[in-house]
Design a protein around this motif. Structure first.
Motif, PDB file in Angstrom:
ATOM      1  N   ALA A  68       0.839  -1.197   0.000  1.00 16.26           N
ATOM      2  CA  ALA A  68       0.000   0.000   0.000  1.00 16.26           C
ATOM      3  C   ALA A  68       0.874   1.247   0.000  1.00 16.26           C
ATOM      4  N   PRO A  69       0.404   2.337  -0.636  1.00 20.70           N
ATOM      5  CA  PRO A  69       1.143   3.605  -0.592  1.00 20.70           C
ATOM      6  C   PRO A  69       1.019   4.251   0.773  1.00 20.70           C
ATOM      7  N   ASP A  70       2.109   4.849   1.240  1.00 26.26           N
ATOM      8  CA  ASP A  70       2.129   5.495   2.554  1.00 26.26           C
ATOM      9  C   ASP A  70       2.708   6.893   2.389  1.00 26.26           C
ATOM     10  N   TYR A  71       1.839   7.915   2.514  1.00 21.91           N
ATOM     11  CA  TYR A  71       2.252   9.298   2.271  1.00 21.91           C
ATOM     12  C   TYR A  71       3.177   9.843   3.356  1.00 21.91           C
ATOM     13  N   LYS A  72       3.377   9.111   4.455  1.00 22.80           N
ATOM     14  CA  LYS A  72       4.260   9.626   5.499  1.00 22.80           C
ATOM     15  C   LYS A  72       5.725   9.616   5.066  1.00 22.80           C
ATOM     16  N   THR A  73       6.031   8.907   3.986  1.00 25.67           N
ATOM     17  CA  THR A  73       7.342   9.022   3.340  1.00 25.67           C
ATOM     18  C   THR A  73       7.064   9.448   1.911  1.00 25.67           C
ATOM     19  N   ARG A  74       7.433  10.677   1.574  1.00 27.14           N
ATOM     20  CA  ARG A  74       6.952  11.264   0.328  1.00 27.14           C
ATOM     21  C   ARG A  74       7.994  12.174  -0.321  1.00 27.14           C
ATOM     22  N   MET A  75       7.807  12.416  -1.627  1.00 27.52           N
ATOM     23  CA  MET A  75       8.660  13.340  -2.366  1.00 27.52           C
ATOM     24  C   MET A  75       7.858  14.017  -3.460  1.00 27.52           C
ATOM     25  N   LYS A  76       8.311  15.198  -3.828  1.00 26.49           N
ATOM     26  CA  LYS A  76       7.642  15.991  -4.857  1.00 26.49           C
ATOM     27  C   LYS A  76       8.694  16.583  -5.786  1.00 26.49           C
ATOM     28  N   PHE A  77       8.550  16.318  -7.094  1.00 23.23           N
ATOM     29  CA  PHE A  77       9.490  16.848  -8.079  1.00 23.23           C
ATOM     30  C   PHE A  77       8.959  18.171  -8.631  1.00 23.23           C
ATOM     31  N   PHE A  78       9.883  19.101  -8.890  1.00 24.11           N
ATOM     32  CA  PHE A  78       9.502  20.397  -9.455  1.00 24.11           C
ATOM     33  C   PHE A  78      10.706  20.986 -10.185  1.00 24.11           C
ATOM     34  N   LYS A  79      10.440  21.976 -11.018  1.00 26.19           N
ATOM     35  CA  LYS A  79      11.506  22.680 -11.728  1.00 26.19           C
ATOM     36  C   LYS A  79      11.693  24.058 -11.105  1.00 26.19           C
ATOM     37  N   GLU A  80      12.950  24.445 -10.918  1.00 32.85           N
ATOM     38  CA  GLU A  80      13.277  25.770 -10.406  1.00 32.85           C
ATOM     39  C   GLU A  80      14.499  26.279 -11.140  1.00 32.85           C
TER      40      GLU A  80
ATOM     41  N   LEU B  37      15.750  20.458 -12.415  1.00 32.07           N
ATOM     42  CA  LEU B  37      14.844  19.551 -11.735  1.00 32.07           C
ATOM     43  C   LEU B  37      15.285  19.409 -10.282  1.00 32.07           C
ATOM     44  N   LYS B  38      14.329  19.572  -9.359  1.00 37.76           N
ATOM     45  CA  LYS B  38      14.605  19.425  -7.934  1.00 37.76           C
ATOM     46  C   LYS B  38      13.549  18.532  -7.308  1.00 37.76           C
ATOM     47  N   VAL B  39      13.827  18.072  -6.108  1.00 39.98           N
ATOM     48  CA  VAL B  39      12.857  17.244  -5.395  1.00 39.98           C
ATOM     49  C   VAL B  39      12.808  17.668  -3.936  1.00 39.98           C
ATOM     50  N   LYS B  40      11.579  17.775  -3.415  1.00 38.53           N
ATOM     51  CA  LYS B  40      11.364  17.946  -1.979  1.00 38.53           C
ATOM     52  C   LYS B  40      11.089  16.561  -1.408  1.00 38.53           C
ATOM     53  N   TYR B  41      11.769  16.236  -0.309  1.00 37.84           N
ATOM     54  CA  TYR B  41      11.720  14.869   0.207  1.00 37.84           C
ATOM     55  C   TYR B  41      11.774  14.915   1.726  1.00 37.84           C
ATOM     56  N   ASN B  42      10.903  14.143   2.384  1.00 33.79           N
ATOM     57  CA  ASN B  42      10.885  14.193   3.856  1.00 33.79           C
ATOM     58  C   ASN B  42      11.707  13.085   4.509  1.00 33.79           C
ATOM     59  N   VAL B  43      12.308  12.185   3.730  1.00 36.97           N
ATOM     60  CA  VAL B  43      13.196  11.138   4.250  1.00 36.97           C
ATOM     61  C   VAL B  43      12.496  10.327   5.359  1.00 36.97           C
TER      62      VAL B  43
END
Length: 363
Positions: free
Chosen positions: A67-79, A83-89
């Motif tokens: 099952a997917p678990d959003y408590k470990t997550r990342m979001k890709f974006f361009k700046e 290309l960069k990623v926000k990640y909560n580890v």
């Protein structure tokens, strides 16, 4: 701001609530991927399509389902074209930003370089620190940045050398747990239409660069379905939110009866008690949003403004929440709440915002 201690650090990933042993290695993860969903037809996932997408870990649960678990997550974006990623580890409250580069159809993403800390670790570990060595860690750093880092690190090491504080300074800068740069390796698994993520960090031990695995390790991540809005901001204040058993405003702010754990279904009350957020400023409008475990925001809330002694007024930031669902993977639950305070003022220089957080162990 006031400071308090939590029953566990908010920056520690949820799975670190249990004992963990990290084994050092000089190469990135083994490539063993948890999760084994079957093939997906007509997958259009490529590295080029990653910007503006959100991804969550795909966990194997105790009953062997996934099952997917959003408590470990990342979001890709361009700046600025990168290309960069926000990640909560897997952290309860932290969001890290990595810059990404593509090579051979694989992304390598790194946290911002910290050449001063690298140089300091090299020197403490008995190695040389010069521009040539630092360039092997990050060839994009300018000569001026490297020169400044070497100067500051050398001076700091000299400051502690041959003092009573040297052993502690040495331990802080020469151990396998000294995380000097987060590293993320991402490959597209087109057959299953998901990502294979290897979550590492770089440290320097005994003068040698070492990569070690973060607790998330190597795992499958799947695209988030958008059923919940997710938080992508870093908590900057974990000392000013007080979890308490009862709703009334604390009578004595110097002795607030904090609670560190609660039971499932128990209503936990929270007060923001930071000195910087209690006195309203004329011409400013105050509001706040609430988040719970990094999702389900309640937006546009207003603090109460009350009269206190000597014709003064104070802001009261209060909310409550009850956690009713355990973690899907059976791990201990740390119920986390966030308050995003915002103030908009007639004088724009007085406007601002802050994201504060607190956690309570739920048994």
């Amino acid at each position: 701001m006031r400071t308090r201690s939590f029953p566990f650090p908010l920056s520690v990933p949820v799975i670190c609530l249990l004992p963990l042993v990290l084994l050092s290695c000089e190469e990135k993860g083994s490539g063993i991927v948890m999760g084994g969903a079957g093939a997906v037809a007509n997958c259009d996932l490529t590295i080029a399509t990653l910007p503006d997408t959100e991804w969550v870990i795909y966990k194997i649960l105790p009953d062997k389902t996934e099952a997917p678990d959003y408590k470990t997550r990342m979001k890709f974006f361009k700046e600025d074209g990168q290309l960069k990623v926000k990640y909560n580890v897997g952290s309860l409250s932290d969001i890290y930003t990595y810059g990404c580069e593509e090579k051979d159809n694989e992304l390598t993403c790194r946290e911002e370089a910290r050449p001063k800390d690298w140089c300091q670790a090299l020197l403490v570990g008995g190695a040389q620190c010069n521009a040539e060595v630092i360039k092997t860690f990050d060839p994009t750093l300018s000569d001026d940045v490297i020169a400044k880092a070497i100067e500051e690190a050398t001076a700091n090491v000299a400051k502690y050398k041959d003092t009573d504080n040297w052993k502690q300074f040495e331990l802080n800068n020469n151990n396998l747990g000294n995380k000097l740069q987060g590293l993320l390796y991402a490959k597209v698994d087109a057959r299953r239409c998901r990502l294979r993520i290897t979550d590492n960090y770089m440290t320097i031990y005994k003068g040698k660069r070492v990569e070690d695995s973060n607790p998330v390790g190597t795992n499958a991540f799947v695209k988030w379905d958008g059923s919940k809005e997710l938080l992508w901001e870093h908590c900057t204040d974990s000392g000013d939110v007080a979890p308490v058993a009862d709703a009334p405003y604390p009578k004595d702010l110097s002795h607030v009866p904090l609670i560190h754990q609660a039971t499932f279904g128990q209503e936990v009350n929270f007060w923001y008690l930071g000195d910087d957020g209690r006195t309203p400023v004329e011409g400013c409008d105050y509001s706040y949003d609430l988040w719970f475990d990094g999702t389900d925001p309640q937006r546009g809330l207003k603090p109460e403004i009350v009269d206190v002694k000597h014709h003064k007024k104070e802001l009261r930031w209060h909310w409550s929440h009850a956690w009713t669902e355990p973690n899907m993977d059976g791990m201990p639950l740390a119920g986390t709440t966030f308050i995003h305070r915002m103030w908009t003022c007639a004088d724009p220089t007085k406007s601002g915002e802050e994201l504060s957080c607190a956690a309570v162990r739920i048994n």
